[in-house]
Motif scaffolding. Sequence first.
Motif, PDB file in Angstrom:
ATOM      1  N   GLN A   1      -1.320  -1.248 -14.429  1.00 12.34           N
ATOM      2  CA  GLN A   1      -0.226  -0.549 -13.773  1.00 12.34           C
ATOM      3  C   GLN A   1       0.910  -0.323 -14.757  1.00 12.34           C
ATOM      4  O   GLN A   1       1.215  -1.168 -15.586  1.00 12.34           O
ATOM      5  CB  GLN A   1       0.306  -1.369 -12.587  1.00 12.34           C
ATOM      6  CG  GLN A   1      -0.740  -1.686 -11.529  1.00 12.34           C
ATOM      7  CD  GLN A   1      -1.258  -3.106 -11.657  1.00 12.34           C
ATOM      8  OE1 GLN A   1      -1.282  -3.658 -12.740  1.00 12.34           O
ATOM      9  NE2 GLN A   1      -1.674  -3.675 -10.548  1.00 12.34           N
TER      10      GLN A   1
ATOM     11  N   ASN B   1       3.911  -0.171 -13.784  1.00 14.39           N
ATOM     12  CA  ASN B   1       4.971  -1.038 -13.280  1.00 14.39           C
ATOM     13  C   ASN B   1       4.430  -2.463 -13.190  1.00 14.39           C
ATOM     14  O   ASN B   1       3.529  -2.734 -12.385  1.00 14.39           O
ATOM     15  CB  ASN B   1       5.452  -0.561 -11.906  1.00 14.39           C
ATOM     16  CG  ASN B   1       6.153   0.773 -11.979  1.00 14.39           C
ATOM     17  OD1 ASN B   1       6.902   1.037 -12.910  1.00 14.39           O
ATOM     18  ND2 ASN B   1       5.905   1.622 -10.998  1.00 14.39           N
TER      19      ASN B   1
ATOM     20  N   THR C   1       3.377  -6.045 -12.253  1.00 18.21           N
ATOM     21  CA  THR C   1       3.195  -6.539 -10.888  1.00 18.21           C
ATOM     22  C   THR C   1       2.783  -8.009 -10.938  1.00 18.21           C
ATOM     23  O   THR C   1       1.985  -8.404 -11.791  1.00 18.21           O
ATOM     24  CB  THR C   1       2.129  -5.703 -10.156  1.00 18.21           C
ATOM     25  OG1 THR C   1       2.476  -4.318 -10.257  1.00 18.21           O
ATOM     26  CG2 THR C   1       2.028  -6.077  -8.699  1.00 18.21           C
TER      27      THR C   1
ATOM     28  N   VAL D   1       4.273 -10.304  -3.291  1.00 24.01           N
ATOM     29  CA  VAL D   1       3.943  -9.522  -4.484  1.00 24.01           C
ATOM     30  C   VAL D   1       5.225  -8.842  -4.954  1.00 24.01           C
ATOM     31  O   VAL D   1       5.974  -8.277  -4.143  1.00 24.01           O
ATOM     32  CB  VAL D   1       2.857  -8.467  -4.199  1.00 24.01           C
ATOM     33  CG1 VAL D   1       2.616  -7.587  -5.429  1.00 24.01           C
ATOM     34  CG2 VAL D   1       1.561  -9.147  -3.769  1.00 24.01           C
TER      35      VAL D   1
ATOM     36  N   ARG E   1       6.822  -5.974  -7.635  1.00 18.92           N
ATOM     37  CA  ARG E   1       6.610  -4.872  -8.582  1.00 18.92           C
ATOM     38  C   ARG E   1       7.955  -4.492  -9.175  1.00 18.92           C
ATOM     39  O   ARG E   1       8.944  -4.322  -8.456  1.00 18.92           O
ATOM     40  CB  ARG E   1       5.964  -3.661  -7.888  1.00 18.92           C
ATOM     41  CG  ARG E   1       4.437  -3.739  -7.908  1.00 18.92           C
ATOM     42  CD  ARG E   1       3.772  -2.654  -7.105  1.00 18.92           C
ATOM     43  NE  ARG E   1       3.826  -1.326  -7.658  1.00 18.92           N
ATOM     44  CZ  ARG E   1       2.949  -0.828  -8.547  1.00 18.92           C
ATOM     45  NH1 ARG E   1       1.998  -1.593  -9.049  1.00 18.92           N
ATOM     46  NH2 ARG E   1       3.036   0.437  -8.943  1.00 18.92           N
ATOM     47  N   LYS E   2       7.976  -4.374 -10.499  1.00 19.25           N
ATOM     48  CA  LYS E   2       9.224  -4.113 -11.195  1.00 19.25           C
ATOM     49  C   LYS E   2       9.050  -2.998 -12.214  1.00 19.25           C
ATOM     50  O   LYS E   2       7.927  -2.661 -12.596  1.00 19.25           O
ATOM     51  CB  LYS E   2       9.710  -5.381 -11.915  1.00 19.25           C
ATOM     52  CG  LYS E   2       8.792  -5.832 -13.065  1.00 19.25           C
ATOM     53  CD  LYS E   2       9.267  -7.130 -13.705  1.00 19.25           C
ATOM     54  CE  LYS E   2      10.563  -6.969 -14.464  1.00 19.25           C
ATOM     55  NZ  LYS E   2      10.444  -6.106 -15.670  1.00 19.25           N
TER      56      LYS E   2
ATOM     57  N   VAL F   1      10.212   2.539  -8.844  1.00 20.06           N
ATOM     58  CA  VAL F   1       9.771   1.550  -7.865  1.00 20.06           C
ATOM     59  C   VAL F   1      10.554   1.685  -6.562  1.00 20.06           C
ATOM     60  O   VAL F   1      10.058   1.297  -5.489  1.00 20.06           O
ATOM     61  CB  VAL F   1       9.883   0.114  -8.422  1.00 20.06           C
ATOM     62  CG1 VAL F   1       8.945  -0.074  -9.603  1.00 20.06           C
ATOM     63  CG2 VAL F   1      11.313  -0.235  -8.803  1.00 20.06           C
TER      64      VAL F   1
ATOM     65  N   LYS G   1       2.088 -10.299   0.465  1.00 19.31           N
ATOM     66  CA  LYS G   1       0.729 -10.181  -0.063  1.00 19.31           C
ATOM     67  C   LYS G   1      -0.241  -9.925   1.087  1.00 19.31           C
ATOM     68  O   LYS G   1      -0.175 -10.586   2.126  1.00 19.31           O
ATOM     69  CB  LYS G   1       0.327 -11.456  -0.803  1.00 19.31           C
ATOM     70  CG  LYS G   1      -1.074 -11.420  -1.391  1.00 19.31           C
ATOM     71  CD  LYS G   1      -1.426 -12.755  -2.045  1.00 19.31           C
ATOM     72  CE  LYS G   1      -2.838 -12.748  -2.595  1.00 19.31           C
ATOM     73  NZ  LYS G   1      -3.227 -14.066  -3.167  1.00 19.31           N
TER      74      LYS G   1
ATOM     75  N   ASP H   1      -0.406   1.292  -4.655  1.00 20.38           N
ATOM     76  CA  ASP H   1       0.051   2.071  -5.805  1.00 20.38           C
ATOM     77  C   ASP H   1       0.574   3.447  -5.414  1.00 20.38           C
ATOM     78  O   ASP H   1      -0.056   4.478  -5.645  1.00 20.38           O
ATOM     79  CB  ASP H   1      -1.067   2.198  -6.850  1.00 20.38           C
ATOM     80  CG  ASP H   1      -0.517   2.620  -8.208  1.00 20.38           C
ATOM     81  OD1 ASP H   1       0.685   2.889  -8.296  1.00 20.38           O
ATOM     82  OD2 ASP H   1      -1.304   2.692  -9.160  1.00 20.38           O
TER      83      ASP H   1
ATOM     84  N   GLU I   1       3.114   4.970  -6.710  1.00 19.16           N
ATOM     85  CA  GLU I   1       4.004   5.419  -7.784  1.00 19.16           C
ATOM     86  C   GLU I   1       4.092   6.938  -7.901  1.00 19.16           C
ATOM     87  O   GLU I   1       5.140   7.495  -8.235  1.00 19.16           O
ATOM     88  CB  GLU I   1       3.538   4.818  -9.114  1.00 19.16           C
ATOM     89  CG  GLU I   1       4.419   5.179 -10.295  1.00 19.16           C
ATOM     90  CD  GLU I   1       3.950   4.545 -11.585  1.00 19.16           C
ATOM     91  OE1 GLU I   1       4.561   4.831 -12.625  1.00 19.16           O
ATOM     92  OE2 GLU I   1       2.969   3.761 -11.559  1.00 19.16           O
TER      93      GLU I   1
END
Length: 344
Positions: A45, A47, A49, A60, A62-63, A76, A115, A233, A235
């Motif tokens: 990814q 980003n 994760t 979870v 994501r950054k 994000v 999650k 995902d 994105e």
Amino acid sequence: MSTHDSSTSGVSAYGFDVAALDAHLKAHIGGLEGAPQLQPISGGQSNPTFFVTYANRALVLRKQPPGELLPSAHAVDREFRIMRALADTPVPVPPALLLCEDKSVIGTLFYVMDKVEGRVFHDCTLPGVSPAERGAMYAAMAQTLAALHNVDFTAAGLADFGRPGNYFGRQIARWTRQWELSKTREDANIDRLVAWLPAHVPADDTTRIAHGDYRMGNLMFHPTRPEVVAVLDWELSTLGHPLADLAHCAMAWVSRPEEYGGIAGLDLDALDIPTRADFVAQYEAAATHGLTLTDFHMAFALFRWAVIFEGIAARAKAGNAAAEGAAETGALAAAFAQRAAEFT
């Protein structure tokens, strides 16, 4: 993979202060107990994760990646927004809990979601699954995409999530420019597509929520049942044409296993995987827009990926990516361009 105890203060091996993250999450998500254990999730990814596991709750994160970013890249916040917007629709998404736009916490924007337990398959043959279940999982994939395209994006609060209208015209122009900027060779098939696609854009100008990368590997299935429990995902999501998503997903049927994990040439009957026509029919039966996938849509999807692969090959040759993969990726660009031209 190793885990990290947040009792260690300062910047962790993951490039941010886990103690600061822990404090922020406990201040905004009630009831978290213990110290978080972090585990990076692989999968390429763009980003980064991580699993963030507390004694009583699995999350979870994501950054954005660190460093300077292009203005529209690694958004994000858009991923968080669309998952929140879809939470009350038939589209299964992970529960999005918190968006942090304060970069002082871990250095970048990030969001956190619950999650979801389930199975993710990066192999379209779904290894380890019975033939009967395999067919049902493909049907679920088709029906879930239709459910996304059936969502009223204005009612969901996403009227400004993209530019409605002229989607294919804008996309063809974009990817044609990208080809001219990144090409490492001449390709008669691309030349044909650059001329053919603008002249064959369908008359309809339908706009729906488009995932942007809808495929088997971005779905999570129930641990034991052939049901999609989460679409992952987001994105590349935007407002776009629904058949761009469908054609992107259908590329698997016209590419071989060595060509980005396709299923062309496999014994689909033995695997109980539907034909491309049957999969498309399952989608069209569940979608409310009444549109039909055509050769144009397939040609466009394959053209787009031919240009993407060419860009990867160009960066590899320039030393900005793994050089050993440049020739292989360039071959993929040529193969996808040929497949695309076969639809013209």
